[in-house]
Design a protein around this motif. Structure first.
Motif, mmCIF file in Angstrom:
data_model
loop_
_atom_site.group_PDB
_atom_site.id
_atom_site.type_symbol
_atom_site.label_atom_id
_atom_site.label_comp_id
_atom_site.label_asym_id
_atom_site.label_seq_id
_atom_site.Cartn_x
_atom_site.Cartn_y
_atom_site.Cartn_z
ATOM 1 N N THR A 61 -0.326 -8.089 5.395
ATOM 2 C CA THR A 61 0.549 -6.916 5.466
ATOM 3 C C THR A 61 0.318 -6.174 6.778
ATOM 4 N N VAL A 72 3.898 2.685 2.840
ATOM 5 C CA VAL A 72 2.837 2.226 1.938
ATOM 6 C C VAL A 72 2.233 3.482 1.325
ATOM 7 N N ALA A 95 -3.182 1.501 -0.769
ATOM 8 C CA ALA A 95 -3.674 0.136 -0.532
ATOM 9 C C ALA A 95 -5.069 0.011 -1.136
ATOM 10 N N VAL A 122 -1.402 -3.284 -2.477
ATOM 11 C CA VAL A 122 -0.460 -2.516 -1.653
ATOM 12 C C VAL A 122 0.679 -2.027 -2.544
ATOM 13 N N ILE A 172 -4.852 -6.440 5.749
ATOM 14 C CA ILE A 172 -3.920 -5.324 5.999
ATOM 15 C C ILE A 172 -4.176 -4.805 7.416
#
Ligand SMILES: Cc1cc2nc3c(=O)[nH]c(=O)nc-3n(C[C@H](O)[C@H](O)[C@H](O)COP(=O)(O)OP(=O)(O)OC[C@H]3O[C@@H](n4cnc5c(N)ncnc54)[C@H](O)[C@@H]3O)c2cc1C
Length: 468
Positions: free
Chosen positions: A166, A240, A243, A248, A261
């Motif tokens: 991500t 977002v 997390a 996420v 991430i």
């Protein structure tokens, strides 16, 4: 007795390195002494970090040594913690732990920006930034380690999580890093017959309605389509919200687990500059500079009665690069100014202009304003694909990527760096790129201390030492 003026440069990145380099070229030793203060002994060529992620460039090659290339400048290894222009001194914490006061006659502030962070739960604990060499190397190693692990795992949530990447933030750093990692994943999977390309999940999350604001909306949309075509997902108008523990959660309600991430959601003012100086700063925490890069305004080149600090009595303070609000004379000729965007193209040229203007000032000459019309934008989207845009001219795909490489290799300072970078590109043409993770370099004493014993394989080096 006559004493040569002492110039202190705070920050040896793009603007600071170029300022020092060009001061060396212009000034005789008898005219001034120059020192540069930076916690790192090198300038980082940030536009190449995405290619370090991809393994197309050696990590060492993006680090331009200050000591090797600045032969007449004193290199000081430490971080400025405050700048007091009234007393003309910089308080610094040196890398060996000492706290020192560094006196100067002229100061050049080029400490750049920092990664902008937002209080999203879980990000500080697990995400990487992408502004420094160690971050680029760690992202690459984390991804390749995940492939190694996933290859041995049965299908299921843990394997899916290991194969999910991500990126948060669709600016230059995010888009280029994302594109390069995507390209590495395709190359690496040829060596992992256990993993099918369909199992990889690449997410790019961007809060606004488009990515790459540096190019036109049409080109940005093309980049989104090209990522989607390569199997990635781009979430626009999405943030977002958490997390935590690698789970996420998006503002759209969607949630997925992701082992890797990367946070690339923009830059923020350097806190040393925005909070710990009596030099004038604007609301965004950037130093206010005149068009000639001297700190102050057109009316007050000398820092005088500023809201942020007591009266300062000389104009021997200059700034450039990402930590300064530099008037963009190509857009506005007089106040209120538009400002140059924070990028390398400007930082390099501002560093050079600053060196010329300081030289002129020392010799009693007249300074000149900084003026630079953008040459356009280049971005890599992975090996063999990129984009170049300058006004109405847009070149996408392979040719855009070639222009990106050509521009960047010419732009990295010094011939020895250009040759090193280009030689790795040429060898990769014939031999391909390396696809091994060297994450173990983070634990260099592990094998030595454990003697290979399985029961001592913990992640804590201290624990290992104790157990031994
Ligand atoms: C991944 C990535 C890709 C990019 N790609 C492009 C691109 O393709 N084209 C482009 O034009 N721009 C690009 N940029 C932006 C560009 O790299 C920056 O705009 C540029 O580096 C700014 O130069 P600077 O000298 O202001 O700051 P920097 O180059 O960041 O240098 C700041 C220096 O100051 C030092 N420093 C910080 N705090 C202190 C302190 N308190 N005391 C002493 N020293 C300090 C730092 O260690 C650093 O060496 C990219 C950036 C990133 C992160």
């Amino acid at each position: 007795m006559f004493r040569t003026p002492h110039i202190l440069i705070v920050g040896g990145g793009y603007a600071g390195f170029y300022a020092a380099w060009h001061l060396e070229r212009r000034l005789k030793q008898s005219e001034a002494s120059v020192a540069i203060l930076d916690p790192r002994p090198y300038m980082t060529y940030q536009p190449f970090l995405p290619e370090v992620v991809a393994g197309s460039i050696e990590a060492r090659h993006v680090a331009v040594s200050l000591r090797r290339h600045l032969r007449r400048t004193t290199v000081l290894s430490g971080r400025a913690t405050s700048i007091d222009h009234v007393s003309k001194s910089v308080h610094a914490r040196m890398n060996d732990g000492r706290e020192v006061e560094l006196a100067y006659d002229t100061i050049v502030v080029t400490a750049g920006a920092v990664t902008r962070t937002l209080p999203v739960p879980g990000i500080a604990e697990s995400a990487f930034g992408l502004k420094h060499v160690e971050e680029a190397v760690a992202i690459r190693d984390a991804f390749l380690t995940a492939l190694d692990r996933a290859a041995d795992m049965p299908k299921g949530p843990a394997r899916t999580r290991a194969l999910t990447v991500t990126f948060i933030g669709g600016g230059f750093a995010g888009v280029e890093g994302f594109g390069e990692l995507l390209s590495l994943s395709r190359a690496a999977l040829k060596r992992y017959p256990e993993i099918s390309p369909d199992e990889l999940n690449f997410h790019l999350v961007e809060a606004s309605e488009r990515i790459l604001p540096e190019v036109s909306a049409k080109t940005g949309a093309w980049v989104v389509r090209s990522f989607e075509h390569r199997g990635a997902r781009v979430h626009l108008r999405t943030t977002v919200t958490s997390a935590l523990g690698g789970e996420v959660i998006l503002s759209s309600g969607e949630r997925f687990e992701s082992d890797l991430i990367v946070w690339t959601a923009g830059i923020a003012a350097n806190p040393t500059i925005s909070k710990h100086t009596d030099l004038p700063i604007n609301q965004r925490g950037l130093l206010i500079v005149r068009p000639d890069l001297r700190i102050g305004t057109d009316d007050h080149p000398v820092v005088d009665a500023w809201a942020t600090g007591p009266a300062c009595t000389t104009g021997d303070a200059w700034a450039a690069g990402d930590n300064a609000a530099v008037p963009d004379l190509t857009r506005t000729a007089s106040p209120p100014y538009a400002y140059t965007v924070p990028n390398a193209q400007h930082a390099v040229r501002q560093g050079k202009r600053l060196a010329r203007n300081i030289t002129k000032t020392l010799r009693g000459g007249v300074t000149r304003p900084y003026r630079h019309r953008s040459l356009g934008t280049v971005a890599t989207l992975g090996l063999g694909t990129g984009v170049f845009e300058a006004g109405p001219v847009v070149i996408k795909g392979f040719l855009g990527w070639l222009i990106h490489r050509g521009y960047q290799v010419l732009a990295i300072p010094t011939w020895e760096r250009k040759i090193r970078v280009a030689s790795v590109w040429v060898t990769a043409l014939f031999l391909g790129r390396d696809v091994v993770s060297l994450a173990s370099v983070q634990r260099p004493r592990h094998e030595f201390v454990s003697g290979g014993r399985l029961e001592l394989r913990t992640t804590s080096e201290e624990g290992l030492a104790d157990a031994a």
